[in-house]
Motif scaffolding. Structure first.
Motif: not given
Length: 597
Positions: A391-395, A466-472, A496-501
């Motif tokens: 699973s994933g959280q807070n993406l 739209i424009g960008d697909e990169f989440i992390g 940089e670390e993404l908070p809570h993701a």
């Protein structure tokens, strides 16, 4: 510390409960509630990265040529290499990140002060002594191990004298000045060179007694263009310039020499001499002579720098050169993306000290490894990596997709980077309209043929963008990967670390036949040989004949090694077949007894 079966006992369990259980009743009675268990899973104890690797955990007493070394290109630039500004922050940032090889291009400046800039470009200059002061201050902030200062000298003799004075005045005792001994066959170790700065540059011949002499010009871009012109015309084109002996004497263990071919290097190159290869040449050698390239780098340092055609300061894939054993693959640290993700993650595995011990098969004298292998590596036990993306959280929403709504449609790529035989990727299905807690629940299996040179990368993307697909993303060396149920903290494009993701995954690593637990650090190290004997070659006193046989000796040893490895495999197969036959015979006897009854 991370928890393994041999470390778990009642005391460690109670300690975890006291740390993570939010309720006083749970802490008193010694149990974890659902909230406490969630706290434990998302804490440092549940991280995918093995915290034993957050400190220096590898043998640092081997020769310098046995390590990959974190290296930067045009360190003074903070944007592209044509118009981008020069800034001291480029050096400070790289050194804080654990970089152990920085580049300094020095040119004649106004008022008799040498300057640092990219030649023949529009980038503004920095004063040479400013750069040295920044390097001297931050050289050992992130790592105690030696720093290589690549000096590209384009100055007149007058300003070379100032360069030497600045180097001695500012760097002082940090500058390593001991001359190598003629009989040395290897460089000193990182451990022996702690807190020392090694100057890489051109050096006059030892027989030169004059105050100056001529050497070939030190200019990466110009050298590449000259070589291309020379190959087109069939002539050797080489520019020379005058070098001050006072500056030459400061270069000791990293003397720059021109690369001709592997045969010439094996005959004439000294361990303290190193070649700088442009990207195109290095990749050609990796394609045409992969085995020779690996053997060359067992003794000699090789630095590879990006093509001057990369005016946008994009980066080459470091693994294309690491797989050949190239120790110093110079990266544009200012340019984020996949290549820098791989570099940053790779050097995180040894306390982020800037040095990573190369796989044993790349260091051992009697071993053969071809960098272009697309199959199992002889003498190395493959590993099976099992990854379940749960699973994933807070993406978060991709930063560049401003015109899109707040809801994302995430999916995950699991990538393996390493030798060609290991490079692959798999993707999960897309979970629509859910960035808070998407459930993927998909499993993948990968065979890793050279575990010590493999990295795993998790990339989360938005399928409706739209424009960008990169989440992390998160990249980790296989050596640092902890098995079990783990959380993967996602990082932004710039690291940089993404908070809570996070991603929630399950990871298992087994040997090829399943079962068994591989040893950390050296999962792919070849098994020790018990008294293996090789043919001894006695000198005949005839120099031409002795030299030919001396060159042939390593090849004979490699052939012996390969033959015995193949024999071991054949014996293993035969033993397995015998066991299968015996098992079949035993089963037949059992069936016969049952029939008789």
């Amino acid at each position: 510390m991370h928890l393994t079966v041999d470390k778990v006992n009642e005391d460690t369990a109670l300690k975890l409960i006291q740390t993570h259980e939010p309720s006083a009743q749970g802490r008193q009675q010694g149990f974890l509630s659902l909230d406490g268990f969630s706290s434990y899973l998302t804490s440092a104890e549940g991280h995918l990265f093995d915290r034993d690797h957050k400190i220096v955990c590898q043998d640092m007493s081997q020769p310098l040529s046995h390590y990959f070394i974190s290296s930067s290109h045009n360190t003074y630039l903070i944007e592209d290499q044509y118009r981008g500004p020069s800034d001291l922050s480029g050096y400070i940032r790289a050194l804080r990140m654990g970089c152990r090889c920085v580049e300094v291009d020095v040119w004649d400046g106004d008022e008799d002060e040498p300057i640092v800039c990219a030649g023949h470009t529009l980038s503004p200059p920095l004063l040479f002594h400013w750069v040295l002061e920044a390097i001297g201050r931050f050289a050992f902030v992130a790592s105690d191990y030696p720093l290589v200062l690549c000096l590209e000298n384009h100055c007149s003799l007058r300003q070379q004298k100032l360069m030497a004075e600045h180097l001695l005045r500012i760097l002082g005792d940090k500058l390593y000045r001991d001359q190598p001994k003629e009989g040395d066959t290897y460089l000193p170790s990182p451990q022996a060179l702690k807190h020392r700065i090694l100057l890489k540059g051109k050096k006059l011949e030892s027989c030169c007694a004059a105050e100056e002499g001529e050497v070939s010009e030190e200019d990466e871009a110009a050298d590449m263009v000259a070589k291309m012109k020379a190959s087109d015309s069939g002539e050797k084109e080489q520019k020379n310039f005058k070098l001050l002996k006072e500056l030459s004497d400061l270069v000791t263990l990293c003397c720059s020499v021109r690369f001709e071919d592997f045969q010439t290097s094996s005959r004439t190159q000294k361990p303290w001499e190193m070649c700088s290869l442009h990207e195109a040449l290095a990749l050609r050698l990796a394609t045409e002579n992969p085995g020779e390239f690996v053997n060359h780098n067992k003794h000699f340092l090789t630095r590879v720098f990006p093509s001057p055609m990369r005016v946008d300061s994009s980066n080459m894939n470091p693994l294309d050169l690491w797989k050949c054993g190239c120790q110093l693959v110079a990266m544009n640290f200012q340019t984020a993306g996949l290549m820098m993700d791989l570099t940053t993650a790779w050097f995180r595995q040894n306390g982020n000290c800037g040095y990573v011990l190369r796989p044993g098969i790349m260091r051992q004298e009697v071993s053969y490894f071809s960098a272009d292998t697309r199959d199992c590596v002889p003498g190395v036990s493959p590993q099976l990596l099992h990854v379940k993306v749960i699973s994933g959280q807070n993406l978060p929403k991709p930063k560049g997709s401003g015109a899109k709504g707040d809801v994302v449609d995430p999916y995950v790529y699991v990538e393996v980077h390493g030798i060609p035989a290991d490079c692959t990727e798999r993707r999960t299905r897309t979970v629509t309209h859910n960035g808070d807690n998407p459930i993927f629940d998909e499993s993948f299996e990968f065979q890793i043929n050279l575990p010590e040179l493999a990295m795993v990368r998790f990339v989360v993307l938005d399928d409706h963008f739209i424009g960008d697909e990169f989440i992390g993303q998160y990249t980790i060396p296989l050596e640092c990967l902890l098995p079990g149920y783990r959380h993967v903290p996602l990082q932004s494009l710039t690291g940089e670390e993404l908070p809570h993701a996070r991603l929630f995954v399950h990871v298992a690593l087994t040997n090829r036949r399943g079962g068994g637990k591989p040893h950390k650090r050296g999962m792919s190290v070849r098994k020790a040989r018990k008294g293996r004997e090789y043919t001894a070659l006695r000198d005949l006193g005839l120099r031409p004949v002795d030299e030919v046989f001396r060159m042939a000796s390593p090849l004979l040893r490699e052939a012996t090694d390969l033959r015995e490895n193949m024999q071991v495999r054949t014996d293993l197969r035969e033993n397995m077949q015998v066991r299968t036959d015996l098992r079949g015979n035993m089963q037949g006897r059992t069936d016969l007894r049952r029939t008789c009854r």
